[in-house]
Design a protein around this motif. Structure first.
Motif, PDB file in Angstrom:
ATOM      1  N   GLN A  45      49.118-108.148  55.278  1.00  0.00           N
ATOM      2  CA  GLN A  45      49.525-107.224  54.218  1.00  0.00           C
ATOM      3  C   GLN A  45      51.040-107.131  54.076  1.00  0.00           C
ATOM      4  O   GLN A  45      51.562-107.181  52.967  1.00  0.00           O
ATOM      5  CB  GLN A  45      48.954-105.828  54.466  1.00  0.00           C
ATOM      6  N   GLU A  46      51.755-106.989  55.195  1.00  0.00           N
ATOM      7  CA  GLU A  46      53.201-106.786  55.112  1.00  0.00           C
ATOM      8  C   GLU A  46      53.886-107.945  54.419  1.00  0.00           C
ATOM      9  O   GLU A  46      54.709-107.752  53.513  1.00  0.00           O
ATOM     10  CB  GLU A  46      53.795-106.593  56.509  1.00  0.00           C
ATOM     11  N   ARG A  47      53.558-109.178  54.817  1.00  0.00           N
ATOM     12  CA  ARG A  47      54.182-110.343  54.198  1.00  0.00           C
ATOM     13  C   ARG A  47      53.711-110.525  52.759  1.00  0.00           C
ATOM     14  O   ARG A  47      54.469-110.977  51.900  1.00  0.00           O
ATOM     15  CB  ARG A  47      53.895-111.597  55.018  1.00  0.00           C
ATOM     16  N   PHE A  48      52.448-110.171  52.489  1.00  0.00           N
ATOM     17  CA  PHE A  48      51.934-110.278  51.127  1.00  0.00           C
ATOM     18  C   PHE A  48      52.692-109.330  50.198  1.00  0.00           C
ATOM     19  O   PHE A  48      53.109-109.715  49.104  1.00  0.00           O
ATOM     20  CB  PHE A  48      50.438-109.956  51.093  1.00  0.00           C
ATOM     21  N   ASP A 102      49.030-101.086  40.096  1.00  0.00           N
ATOM     22  CA  ASP A 102      49.948-100.143  40.733  1.00  0.00           C
ATOM     23  C   ASP A 102      51.126-100.860  41.391  1.00  0.00           C
ATOM     24  O   ASP A 102      52.215-100.301  41.517  1.00  0.00           O
ATOM     25  CB  ASP A 102      49.206 -99.306  41.782  1.00  0.00           C
ATOM     26  N   ALA A 103      50.899-102.119  41.834  1.00  0.00           N
ATOM     27  CA  ALA A 103      51.983-102.883  42.449  1.00  0.00           C
ATOM     28  C   ALA A 103      53.087-103.154  41.441  1.00  0.00           C
ATOM     29  O   ALA A 103      54.282-103.047  41.747  1.00  0.00           O
ATOM     30  CB  ALA A 103      51.441-104.202  43.004  1.00  0.00           C
ATOM     31  N   LEU A 104      52.705-103.493  40.217  1.00  0.00           N
ATOM     32  CA  LEU A 104      53.689-103.716  39.161  1.00  0.00           C
ATOM     33  C   LEU A 104      54.340-102.404  38.736  1.00  0.00           C
ATOM     34  O   LEU A 104      55.533-102.359  38.422  1.00  0.00           O
ATOM     35  CB  LEU A 104      53.013-104.371  37.956  1.00  0.00           C
ATOM     36  N   GLY A 219      44.033-119.846  43.343  1.00  0.00           N
ATOM     37  CA  GLY A 219      43.841-118.404  43.521  1.00  0.00           C
ATOM     38  C   GLY A 219      44.769-117.747  44.519  1.00  0.00           C
ATOM     39  O   GLY A 219      45.614-118.374  45.158  1.00  0.00           O
ATOM     40  N   ILE A 220      44.543-116.434  44.654  1.00  0.00           N
ATOM     41  CA  ILE A 220      45.368-115.612  45.547  1.00  0.00           C
ATOM     42  C   ILE A 220      44.518-114.601  46.303  1.00  0.00           C
ATOM     43  O   ILE A 220      45.013-113.849  47.138  1.00  0.00           O
ATOM     44  CB  ILE A 220      46.474-114.895  44.735  1.00  0.00           C
ATOM     45  N   ASP A 225      43.284-105.507  47.010  1.00  0.00           N
ATOM     46  CA  ASP A 225      42.929-105.335  48.426  1.00  0.00           C
ATOM     47  C   ASP A 225      44.030-105.858  49.344  1.00  0.00           C
ATOM     48  O   ASP A 225      44.371-105.224  50.346  1.00  0.00           O
ATOM     49  CB  ASP A 225      41.618-106.062  48.733  1.00  0.00           C
ATOM     50  N   ARG A 226      44.594-107.005  49.001  1.00  0.00           N
ATOM     51  CA  ARG A 226      45.622-107.579  49.861  1.00  0.00           C
ATOM     52  C   ARG A 226      46.906-106.747  49.807  1.00  0.00           C
ATOM     53  O   ARG A 226      47.575-106.566  50.825  1.00  0.00           O
ATOM     54  CB  ARG A 226      45.913-109.022  49.460  1.00  0.00           C
TER      55      ARG A 226
END
Length: 234
Positions: A45-48, A102-104, A219-220, A225-226
């Motif tokens: 998660q942190e690196r993603f 929400d990330a954007l 894909g990603i 979730d990630r």
């Protein structure tokens, strides 16, 4: 029960949209390196979050440049005039498609903390792949304005089209919607723009194809979730 059917298209079919409706970030080594980090199944998660936030920053700055601007001349510290530009509208409107969106949204807040934000929550059925609108909350004066629509992954295009329909119902013109997207594919582009030909899509990458299971390839994974750390373990 209506189920999703994979569209039969040739990837070359989307070339007529490139540079007209679809604007992909240049495939520079730094951007590809960030995608490599984010797509790696071993990336936690942190690196993603770190890699995708850097992609999102590049993406948002590019998307903002696609909004309307007007001339603005300023005097520099040397006493000379610089003939520049400024946003045509002082108020920025953006709408996210949670949870991945929400990330954007958080990235946009860092650039434009004054942005007026709305949300359109849409659930895609895991079997039929059909979208269902669950919730909509938009700024009351959004009608007639340019809007950034924040949707990190566009696979089948159904979720995005549902969100666009809601914006149009709220009085936003189709040609004033700029979709901000991390990852999409030729099938999604063809599906969306065949129905909404005046949309603009700014994306950081167009993947090769869509699988029969409606996943982008290569894909990603599940972006939401990630990013939020809610992947099932074991």
């Amino acid at each position: 029960m209506t189920t999703w059917t994979r569209p039969a298209i040739d990837a070359a079919d989307i070339t007529r949209y490139l540079g007209v409706n679809v604007f992909e970030l240049p495939k520079l080594p730094g951007l590809i390196a960030l995608h490599t980090e984010a797509r790696d199944a071993d990336t936690g998660q942190e690196r993603f979050v770190r890699s995708t936030q850097r992609i999102i920053r590049l993406l948002l700055e590019t998307a903002l440049s696609h909004l309307e601007h007007r001339p603005r001349a300023v005097t520099t510290p040397t006493g000379r005039v610089f003939d520049g530009l400024a946003p045509a509208e002082p108020t920025l409107y953006a709408v996210s498609v949670p949870r991945a969106g929400d990330a954007l949204e958080s990235g946009l807040r860092e650039i434009r903390p004054d942005a007026r934000l709305g949300k359109i929550l849409i659930q895609r059925d895991t079997t039929t792949k059909q979208p269902t609108l669950l919730f909509r909350k938009l700024p009351s004066d959004i009608a007639g304005n340019e809007v950034l629509l924040l949707d990190p992954t566009i696979a089948t295009g159904g979720t995005l089209l549902t969100a666009v329909n809601e914006l149009i119902a709220a009085g936003v013109e189709e040609n004033r919607i700029v979709v901000v997207n991390v990852l999409t594919c030729p099938e999604a582009i063809a599906t969306v723009l065949s129905r909404r030909p005046d949309l603009r899509i700014v994306t950081s990458h167009i993947d090769d194809t869509l699988t029969d299971e409606a996943f982008m390839s290569p894909g990603i994974g599940d972006f939401g979730d990630r990013f939020h750390g809610t992947l099932r373990r074991g």
